[in-house]
Design a protein around this motif. Structure first.
Motif, short mmCIF file in Angstrom:
data_model
loop_
_atom_site.label_atom_id
_atom_site.label_comp_id
_atom_site.label_asym_id
_atom_site.label_seq_id
_atom_site.Cartn_x
_atom_site.Cartn_y
_atom_site.Cartn_z
N ASP A 130 1.04 -1.42 0.10
CA ASP A 130 0.21 0.59 0.50
C ASP A 130 0.94 1.25 -0.11
N SER A 131 -0.29 2.60 -0.21
CA SER A 131 0.66 3.70 -0.19
C SER A 131 0.99 3.88 0.62
N ALA A 132 0.92 3.53 2.03
CA ALA A 132 1.28 4.64 3.37
C ALA A 132 2.27 3.73 3.85
N PHE A 133 3.03 2.46 3.16
CA PHE A 133 4.31 1.99 3.79
C PHE A 133 5.33 2.80 3.67
N LEU A 134 5.49 2.93 3.06
CA LEU A 134 6.62 3.74 2.82
C LEU A 134 6.88 5.20 4.14
N GLY A 138 9.45 5.23 7.60
CA GLY A 138 10.06 6.21 6.85
C GLY A 138 11.22 5.97 6.44
N TYR A 139 11.47 4.73 5.63
CA TYR A 139 12.65 4.52 4.99
C TYR A 139 13.41 5.90 4.32
N GLU A 140 13.84 5.85 4.00
CA GLU A 140 14.56 7.50 3.15
C GLU A 140 14.71 7.23 1.69
N MET A 141 14.25 8.06 1.14
CA MET A 141 14.31 8.49 -0.20
C MET A 141 15.17 8.98 -1.01
N VAL A 142 15.77 8.64 -1.96
CA VAL A 142 17.18 9.07 -2.56
C VAL A 142 16.19 10.34 -3.12
N LYS A 143 14.68 9.19 -4.45
CA LYS A 143 14.29 9.50 -5.01
C LYS A 143 13.23 10.21 -5.08
N GLY A 144 12.25 10.80 -5.67
CA GLY A 144 10.63 10.77 -5.11
C GLY A 144 10.88 10.76 -3.75
N ASN A 145 9.38 10.89 -4.29
CA ASN A 145 8.08 11.41 -2.66
C ASN A 145 7.57 10.36 -2.01
N ALA A 146 7.75 10.06 -1.22
CA ALA A 146 7.94 8.61 -0.28
C ALA A 146 6.15 8.66 -0.21
#
Length: 825
Positions: A130-134, A138-146
């Motif tokens: 699901d989109s709520a997982f990221l 709180g995984y660190e995103m290098v690119k994109g919107n969590a």
């Protein structure tokens, strides 16, 4: 003043080189063991620590009961659980479901636009979520919107590592990956983000996440299959609670969810319950079915931690024993200092400085040994620690704490003993070892050897249990079986796309051309495959409360030949009976017994009912011997086999090893010819099956290695103590020799006191060790009985080690020239 105390300490160490070296080496080895083990313990307890809100995140597990008996405890539950708990329990702020497709083993993800040509990898570390997982994790995103990356169907996020593998130095955002699997799913997913590679200390290991909404376009046969279904329990569900909420309040509301959405359970004499598992506890405290990977074991971590403390305490005991035993040699020094006006606190400070210096030198050596031994420790523990772990703030703080603790614990008592001497008594030469001091040293020696005996006995028990399980017959011959996994990329011929039938036949025909391949079979699972695939069966026409739970496997006509299973009654599946895939079933002996058949033959031609297989009513055509699908850590389970000649997830080949490389080359060529575009991978089944014992194998390696070091440290202390005792009794030894005592008499005299202490240690330790290890063994369904011989052998080894250690000094003293001894005295 400090400078003067340090100078005096250095002089004393230099003056007594032998005892100083023994103390420093013993402490250094003990500290090294402790530091390495603390790295291991810290790492095992650090799982999910990088997740910001881990304290409020829980996984929902599912427990199923039939006729009040527990039939399964699973980490997975129904797709509808997440939406239901979010809507009906206000303490839950968000939920995220994860669908693990990686277990299928036949999924290929490709970048077909890569240059100079397509890039394809067989993937296991990927999930739909699901989109709520990221945002939740709180995984660190290098690119994109969590929060937006997985909001739309056919979108995916990818790790830095796989972004490099699939796209090189190009920006992957906006590009596509092509997912293929043998269920005819063929999807292009757009990359919407890149996340930082996950650390090793997480139980959820993945490199690619696909949006959960991608699943909604599948499964038209079951509307809502991936969203509102309460039928198939194959989803991980994580929930986030409001800060400060007591999880027990949430758990108390979960039974109402089951009662509302699964009212039919009671009618079928069934029950289910949901439970919250803290995210941070999953790695060490969860051993449910359908775990995403092998978890750790809290008991093993506890025992390893205990060994580290044992070894360190043994090293400190050595220091205390040698320091207090040598008190008489330093008595005159104390007496002179007191006559010159020294106070007790000044003398205590002097001896504590000496202890601090010894501990500091030992700690420096221990740090160097820790750095040097880290690669070996990694191979033992299965970790991948590097030197950077030795520079972390907690480790530096541990070093400082170890130095201070070691100085106080090992130095204070000797300092107090030495500073308490009365100068008049000392200078008159009337000072003798006190009974209390002798008793304490004996007690400390007993404590050392209690630890040694416990570690020796524990090593034998762990070794015996592990090798007992490894040597058990799983009911199948898994040796010399090579396994490949079903291909994921569908063939170009649309008529064969669903079943791969023609390609599978081609693969089999090509394999038969090699004399190194005796037989080949396709099956749904193989021994060692961890994921549950269970159903209920019963005799047709009998009430559902008489049904039993069985494992489900599928096989073709050659499965029994490949795995050398015994057909106890009836017949095997056969091409001569074309209706076998639709009408026949083979069951194991235990399944036949549980279904009420007194003899396997009684089950043949009987009709069974499988309600969960859309009411299928197969006929029993054969009964085979029982076998273990999973390790001997768990009890034997009844099983059934379905006939599915072309639907196997695994292709197993019984081979001879005369020309192994040539045989593997032939298998590879046959694979490429039958399944073009699919990566070829293989493994040997016995290695795969034994991976289930990886925790036990690591435990055995660590336990044995550190037990040996503990014994060495104990022996060093005993060596030093016996050397000092022999020195103190040198006049007595000389007189005895002049009066005619033999070397054996003198050696026996000097050794017997120490050997008595070892015997006392064996007597005290054996029952305690039996209780502790017996409790550890109860985690295993199949386990050894602890024989009293284990403790006899452990005691004899300890006695032998003590005898060799003490005898060296005793014999050395016994063969010395008595004239020289008496003249020196």
């Amino acid at each position: 003043m400090i400078q003067n105390l340090l100078l005096t300490a250095f002089r004393n160490l230099k003056k007594n080189k032998f005892f100083s070296v023994l103390n420093i080496i013993g402490l250094a080895v003990g500290m090294t063991v402790f530091l390495l083990i603390m790295q291991y313990v810290r790492f095992e307890h650090s799982y999910e620590n990088f997740i910001p809100d881990r304290e409020n995140i829980y996984r929902i597990s599912l427990f199923s009961y039939r006729n009040t008996g527990l039939i399964s405890a699973s980490a997975e539950n129904y797709p509808a659980v997440g939406p239901a708990v979010k809507n009906e329990i206000p303490e839950i702020t968000s939920y995220a479901r994860l669908y693990n497709m990686g277990y299928k083993n036949n999924v290929i993800i490709t970048n077909e636009n890569a240059k100079p040509g397509p890039i394809a990898f067989k993937q296991r570390r990927f999930l739909y979520t699901d989109s709520a997982f990221l945002p939740m994790m709180g995984y660190e995103m290098v690119k994109g919107n969590a929060s937006k990356a997985l909001a739309e169907p056919l979108t995916a996020v990818i790790s830095e590592k796989y972004a490099l593998m699939y796209f090189g130095k190009e920006d992957p955002v906006g590009k596509t990956l092509h997912l293929h699997d043998d269920d005819s799913n063929d999807e292009l997913a757009r990359i919407t983000g890149v996340f930082k590679d996950l650390p090793l200390n997480t139980h959820l290991k993945f490199d690619i996440l696909f949006s959960y909404k991608t699943l909604f376009g599948r499964g038209s046969w079951a509307p809502g299959r991936y969203d509102q279904s309460w039928t198939r329990a194959d989803m991980y569900t994580f929930v986030q609670l409001r800060p400060g909420v007591d999880p027990k309040i949430v758990e108390a509301k979960l039974p109402a969810i089951i009662n509302k959405y699964k009212p039919q359970l009671k009618e079928n004499h069934e029950a289910e319950s949901l439970a919250l598992q803290p995210l941070k506890d999953i790695h060490l405290y969860s051993d449910l079915a359908e775990e995403p990977g092998a978890n750790g074991n809290a008991n093993i971590v506890f025992f390893i931690n205990l060994i580290g403390i044992f070894v360190l305490v043994i090293a400190w005991i050595n220091y205390i024993n040698l320091s207090t035993a040598r008190a008489l040699t330093r008595a005159k020094e104390v007496g002179v200092r007191k006559v010159m006006g020294a106070f007790n606190h000044q003398l205590i400070a002097q001896f504590l400085i000496e202890a601090a210096l010894v501990n500091l030198l030992s700690l420096i050596i221990a740090y160097g040994l820790t750095v040097l031994s880290l690669p070996y420790f990694n191979s033992l523990s299965g970790l991948s620690l590097d030197k950077s772990y030795l520079y972390q703030s907690w480790f530096i703080a541990l070093l400082f704490l170890l130095w201070i603790s070691g100085t106080l614990l090992s130095g204070f008592y000797p300092a107090w003993v030495l500073s308490s001497f009365k100068p008049v008594t000392v200078l008159k030469g009337k000072l003798k070892n006190s009974a209390r001091g002798i008793l304490l040293r004996k007690g400390l020696v007993v404590a050392q050897f209690m630890a040694s005996v416990a570690l020796i006995a524990g090593t034998f028990i762990i070794y015996s249990q592990l090798h007992y399980m490894l040597k058990q017959n799983p009911g199948m011959n898994i040796n010399q079986v090579l396994v490949t996994e079903r291909p994921g990329i569908a063939p170009n011929d649309e008529k064969e796309r669903d079943g791969f039938n023609a390609e599978i036949d081609l693969f089999r025909d090509e394999l038969k051309k090699s004399p190194g391949i005796e037989s080949v079979s396709a099956s749904g699972t193989i021994p060692g495959f961890q994921r549950e695939n269970k159903t209920t069966i019963k005799n047709y026409g009998i009430n559902s409360n008489d049904s039993i739970i069985v494992r489900v496997n599928s096989m073709d006509y050659d499965f029994l030949d490949v795995f050398k299973m015994n057909l106890v009654a009836g017949r095997n599946f056969s091409k001569e009976f074309p209706k076998d895939p639709d009408t026949s079933i083979i069951i194991t002996e235990s399944a036949a017994r549980l279904l009420g058949f007194k003899k396997p033959e009684d089950a043949i031609a009987k009709t069974l009912a499988l309600p969960e297989f859309r009411g299928w009513k197969p006929i029993v055509t054969g009964v085979v011997n029982d076998y273990h699908q999973v390790s001997f850590k768990k009890p034997l389970e009844p099983s059934i086999f379905l006939c599915a000649p072309y639907d196997g997830e695994y292709y197993s080949m019984r081979i001879n090893t005369n020309n192994l490389q040539q045989t593997i080359h032939h298998i590879r060529q046959s694979w490429v010819k039958a399944f073009p575009g699919n990566p070829f991978e293989y493994f040997f089944l016995d290695d795969y099956f034994n991976q289930q014992y990886s925790n036990e194998q690591k435990f055995e390696g660590l336990f044995t290695s550190f037990a040996i070091l503990a014994i060495i440290i104990s022996s060093l202390g005993l060596f030093g103590l016996s050397a000092y005792t022999a020195t103190q009794r040198i006049k007595e030894i000389g007189i005895r020799k002049v009066l005619g005592a033999s070397v054996i008499n003198i050696t026996s005299m000097l050794s017997k006191d120490f050997l008595k202490l070892v015997i006392i240690a064996v007597v005290i330790t054996s029952p305690v060790t039996w209780i502790v290890m017996n409790k550890w063994l109860h985690d295993y369904a199949y386990r050894i009985n602890i024989s009293w011989l284990v403790f006899v052998v452990a005691g004899l080894i300890s006695l032998l080690i003590a005898l060799l250690t003490v005898s060296f000094q005793a014999i050395k003293a016994a063969i010395a020239n008595p004239v020289r001894s008496l003249r020196t005295e």
